[in-house]
Write a protein that holds these residues in place. Sequence first.
Motif: not given
Length: 371
Positions: A58-60, A65-66, A14-16
């Motif tokens: 990561l901010a959700l 959801m990212p 998710a980050f990438v």
Amino acid sequence: MKIITVATKKQMRAFVRLPQKLYQNDSCYVPPLWADERAAYTAKNNPILKNSDFTLFLALDDQSMPVGRTIAYIDHNYNRHYDAKIGFFGAFDCIADHSAGRLLVEAAEEWLKQRGMDTVRGPIHPVAENWGFVLEGCDSAPVYMSPWNPVHYHDFFKEYSKAKDLLVYEADVQNGYTLPKRFEGFIDRFLRRYPQISIRRLNMSRIKDDARAILDISNAALSDNWGYVPLELSVMEDMLKKLKLIVDPDAVWMVEDDGQPVGYCLGFPDINVLLARIRGRLFPFGWLSLLRGLKKLRDYRLFGLAVHPRWHGKALDALMYIHLYQNLYAKNVRMEANYILEDNLHIKNALEKLGLVRTKTYRIYEKPLRA
């Protein structure tokens, strides 16, 4: 909204992939090579992170959801060199939501503060090899290994001050750029004055030798530049490894004084248009499209040009630039010279005398973490 640190394979993916999710419909966004991207956020595969402490945030949103991301890191080589306690952030991407942006910024600040840092500075991306947010020029696509961002990113850093602006200059042959007349015959005059000087292409069969020469020249020539840290051979070899696939022999030149390297000019084709076309995927057939498209590219980036200090003030930089121009002119290139320090008057004046036009500005921010 909440902030999490990346700890699982799912979170890493998710980050990438977050920038692709946020900006896949924006014509200026260019994906990286996905085959390399994920592995590069590990100390094992990244020579900069190998010497750093780092974490990924990561901010959700309220649906988990990212919606944002950043990396915070402490580059121990940098802090030893400058006897400083500066922490960095990079890989910053976020939706246009002030709450999400501020949560990411505050998470990075707190992580760095807890580890004894006095200042936070960025964005300096330790994976994509790019510095700063685009301040002027957000409406045009970036060249390979340079940043792009929506303009709203600057709103998240109103509590920060400018650390440094980096400038971009351009020469576009197709739109009428030519070398100013006063430089006609310059190379012949220069070589008559300094007959021991020779200029050659990068030797791909001895890439490690040339990597060492570029490393030594850079560390001698750029030591007084703001933010510069002496390079290690592993970093230089990693850089040339990234460029080896796309190198154009007409764009990389070494200057030698009686056989000893004293200057280099490192340019390469801008493959971003090809990366966008293959969506960052080399397999199964992306690599073929990349190789076929390389010869048709006319956009180039002048990534680096350096002269050993004992040759400063003798116009060796002009010699290399003119040689580069003469060898690329027939390709109708648009050449972008990147990362020019705003207070590097020598380089700015040289580029402007050569007729290049300023087109973009990148800004690096910083903020004290302690009263």
